[in-house]
Design a protein around this motif. Structure first.
Motif, PDB file in Angstrom:
ATOM      1  N   THR A  66       0.817  -1.221   0.000  1.00 59.90           N
ATOM      2  CA  THR A  66       0.000   0.000   0.000  1.00 59.90           C
ATOM      3  C   THR A  66       0.845   1.263   0.000  1.00 59.90           C
ATOM      4  N   GLY A  67       2.143   1.123   0.210  1.00 64.22           N
ATOM      5  CA  GLY A  67       3.023   2.282   0.304  1.00 64.22           C
ATOM      6  C   GLY A  67       3.118   2.860   1.699  1.00 64.22           C
ATOM      7  N   ALA A  68       2.609   2.146   2.699  1.00 69.45           N
ATOM      8  CA  ALA A  68       2.540   2.696   4.061  1.00 69.45           C
ATOM      9  C   ALA A  68       3.907   3.133   4.575  1.00 69.45           C
ATOM     10  N   ARG A  69       4.901   2.263   4.487  1.00 73.33           N
ATOM     11  CA  ARG A  69       6.232   2.620   5.009  1.00 73.33           C
ATOM     12  C   ARG A  69       6.850   3.743   4.186  1.00 73.33           C
ATOM     13  N   ALA A  70       6.790   3.610   2.877  1.00 71.70           N
ATOM     14  CA  ALA A  70       7.412   4.607   2.002  1.00 71.70           C
ATOM     15  C   ALA A  70       6.793   5.982   2.192  1.00 71.70           C
ATOM     16  N   VAL A  71       5.479   6.033   2.257  1.00 74.66           N
ATOM     17  CA  VAL A  71       4.783   7.314   2.391  1.00 74.66           C
ATOM     18  C   VAL A  71       5.051   7.926   3.764  1.00 74.66           C
ATOM     19  N   ARG A  72       5.095   7.094   4.803  1.00 75.22           N
ATOM     20  CA  ARG A  72       5.417   7.632   6.131  1.00 75.22           C
ATOM     21  C   ARG A  72       6.825   8.210   6.158  1.00 75.22           C
ATOM     22  N   VAL A  73       7.783   7.515   5.530  1.00 79.50           N
ATOM     23  CA  VAL A  73       9.155   8.029   5.488  1.00 79.50           C
ATOM     24  C   VAL A  73       9.200   9.361   4.747  1.00 79.50           C
ATOM     25  N   ALA A  74       8.578   9.419   3.583  1.00 83.12           N
ATOM     26  CA  ALA A  74       8.593  10.652   2.790  1.00 83.12           C
ATOM     27  C   ALA A  74       7.923  11.797   3.528  1.00 83.12           C
ATOM     28  N   ASN A  75       6.888  11.488   4.287  1.00 84.04           N
ATOM     29  CA  ASN A  75       6.105  12.516   4.978  1.00 84.04           C
ATOM     30  C   ASN A  75       6.706  12.922   6.322  1.00 84.04           C
ATOM     31  N   GLU A  76       7.392  11.982   6.990  1.00 84.93           N
ATOM     32  CA  GLU A  76       7.797  12.225   8.380  1.00 84.93           C
ATOM     33  C   GLU A  76       9.301  12.354   8.580  1.00 84.93           C
ATOM     34  N   VAL A  77      10.109  12.102   7.537  1.00 84.63           N
ATOM     35  CA  VAL A  77      11.570  12.220   7.652  1.00 84.63           C
ATOM     36  C   VAL A  77      12.054  13.281   6.667  1.00 84.63           C
ATOM     37  N   LYS A  78      12.742  14.285   7.160  1.00 82.87           N
ATOM     38  CA  LYS A  78      13.228  15.368   6.314  1.00 82.87           C
ATOM     39  C   LYS A  78      14.324  14.870   5.369  1.00 82.87           C
ATOM     40  N   ASN A  79      14.450  15.584   4.273  1.00 80.74           N
ATOM     41  CA  ASN A  79      15.567  15.388   3.327  1.00 80.74           C
ATOM     42  C   ASN A  79      15.587  14.006   2.687  1.00 80.74           C
ATOM     43  N   THR A  80      14.413  13.421   2.491  1.00 74.39           N
ATOM     44  CA  THR A  80      14.333  12.112   1.851  1.00 74.39           C
ATOM     45  C   THR A  80      13.741  12.225   0.456  1.00 74.39           C
ATOM     46  N   SER A  81      14.238  11.378  -0.439  1.00 76.06           N
ATOM     47  CA  SER A  81      13.585  11.157  -1.729  1.00 76.06           C
ATOM     48  C   SER A  81      13.290   9.665  -1.788  1.00 76.06           C
ATOM     49  N   VAL A  82      12.031   9.301  -1.925  1.00 73.18           N
ATOM     50  CA  VAL A  82      11.576   7.928  -1.696  1.00 73.18           C
ATOM     51  C   VAL A  82      10.994   7.331  -2.969  1.00 73.18           C
ATOM     52  N   THR A  83      11.407   6.103  -3.264  1.00 75.92           N
ATOM     53  CA  THR A  83      10.799   5.314  -4.324  1.00 75.92           C
ATOM     54  C   THR A  83       9.946   4.231  -3.677  1.00 75.92           C
ATOM     55  N   ALA A  84       8.649   4.293  -3.923  1.00 76.13           N
ATOM     56  CA  ALA A  84       7.709   3.306  -3.384  1.00 76.13           C
ATOM     57  C   ALA A  84       7.440   2.283  -4.478  1.00 76.13           C
TER      58      ALA A  84
END
Length: 370
Positions: A66-84
């Motif tokens: 569902t992208g739960a981990r990826a979206v939480r990282v992108a939303n809650e950790v600064k300076n991240t670029s995330v590939t889900a």
């Protein structure tokens, strides 16, 4: 918009399948898997990445569902670029919706086979969280990890790793597991040993940053180190174990022999205590549990492989167990001891087995009754 229900987790909103797993390892009850109980594991990832304090970090959540981990990282950790990423096309509507739901510009959906993703791209932080064993995916995760990057791996095949299905453990991890009170620590150390051996094939070593057992899974975060010297240092921390159930004596050896017949295991540290000191539970979904586990990890005697358990000692001595707090206090009067996160009744100590048993008998509620 895919069909589902909206929930809040940490500081993030998520659309998840209406029918999903809530407790335990979970089953595939919907086309796209989501396990509510894994919120704690996702909390740990957020705390971990924040504690790295990087100016920028590229993240690959390779089996995103569902992208739960990826979206939480992108939303809650600064300076991240995330590939889900997820190989299943049915996951894409959930991932895309959850990115939009949180108005994220630093998270992109990807619908690729994991092996193809890591053949084409590399990342500072690679996360694989499969449904079952990670063994088929570890080599690809290594290929997709940049120099001095971090690999995070989850294993939910606890039955093989903890020895309930020893044959599968031998086949998947080429290791002889241990049963009994040490089974979960043994399973975690088998997983870490497997990762170290796979890294060695690429002349890469590893430095564990955080490794733990929780609920129904094992999880480890390791920093990749480059070169033959780093590889050799890692391999030197692999070894075998002897356990005598008649005396509770346990010992480790760099080589397998007729006595040291369990393993191989990772015998090195599980944690980087400096990183643990920087991890902060504020705002996490399960903040109370995060605070408790951080305390256990920070205080655990990381240099002592293989725990003891109060129930193990009670069964051996045939005496009623004292409170674990009282036992640890008594052990600390002679040596060092601290609770282990593996179970509420387990602990680690630098004392010899005979000393542990003697102290246990001395403070048992049965002492003096016979």
């Amino acid at each position: 918009m895919p069909s589902g229900i909206e929930i809040a987790e940490g500081g993030t909103r998520l659309l998840v399948p209406e029918v999903h797993s809530i407790h335990g390892p979970g089953t595939r009850t919907a086309d796209v898997f989501f396990n509510e109980q894994m919120a704690f594991g996702r909390d740990v990832t957020v705390m971990f990445l924040r504690a790295l304090e990087k100016n920028s970090i590229s993240v690959a959540d390779a089996m995103s569902a569902t992208g739960a981990r990826a979206v939480r990282v992108a939303n809650e950790v600064k300076n991240t670029s995330v590939t889900a990423n997820d190989a299943d096309p049915k996951a894409m509507p959930f991932i895309e919706h959850n990115i939009a739901l949180n108005s994220l510009s630093n998270c992109i959906p990807s619908n690729k086979d994991l092996h193809i993703l890591f053949a084409e791209s590399s990342f500072d932080y690679v996360d694989i969280d499969p449904f079952g064993s990670p063994a088929p995916f570890i080599q690809s995760a290594i290929r997709g990890c940049r120099k001095k990057g971090i690999i995070a791996i989850t294993a939910t095949d606890t039955a093989p790793l903890a020895g309930a299905q020893a044959g599968k453990c031998r086949r998947r991890y080429q290791s002889e597991p241990i049963r009994g009170y040490m089974c979960h620590e043994g399973g975690l150390r088998i997983l870490m040993c497997s990762i170290a051996k796979e890294l060695a094939k690429f002349d890469r070593g590893m430095r564990p940053l955080l490794s733990f057992y929780a609920d129904h899974y094992f999880r480890t975060y390791v920093q990749v180190e480059e070169g033959a010297a780093a590889t050799d240092r890692s391999l030197e921390q692999i070894g075998f174990m002897r356990y005598d159930a008649k005396t509770l004596e346990r010992s480790v050896s760099a080589c397998r022999d007729k006595d040291h017949d369990k393993g191989p295991f990772w015998l090195g540290p599980l944690y980087d205590k400096g990183l643990l000191a920087r991890m902060n539970a504020a705002g996490m979904e399960d903040e109370r549990r995060c605070v408790k586990m951080l305390g256990l990890w920070r205080n655990e005697l990381d240099e002592e492989p293989f725990l003891y358990d109060v129930s193990e000692l009670s069964s051996f001595a045939k005496m009623s167990p004292p409170k674990i707090e009282d036992l640890i206090e008594a052990l600390n009067e002679v040596g060092k001891a601290a609770p282990s996160h593996m179970s509420p009744t387990s602990f680690k100590t630098d004392l010899k087995t005979k000393e542990v048993i003697s102290i246990y008998k001395g403070i048992s509620p049965d002492n003096g009754k016979r």
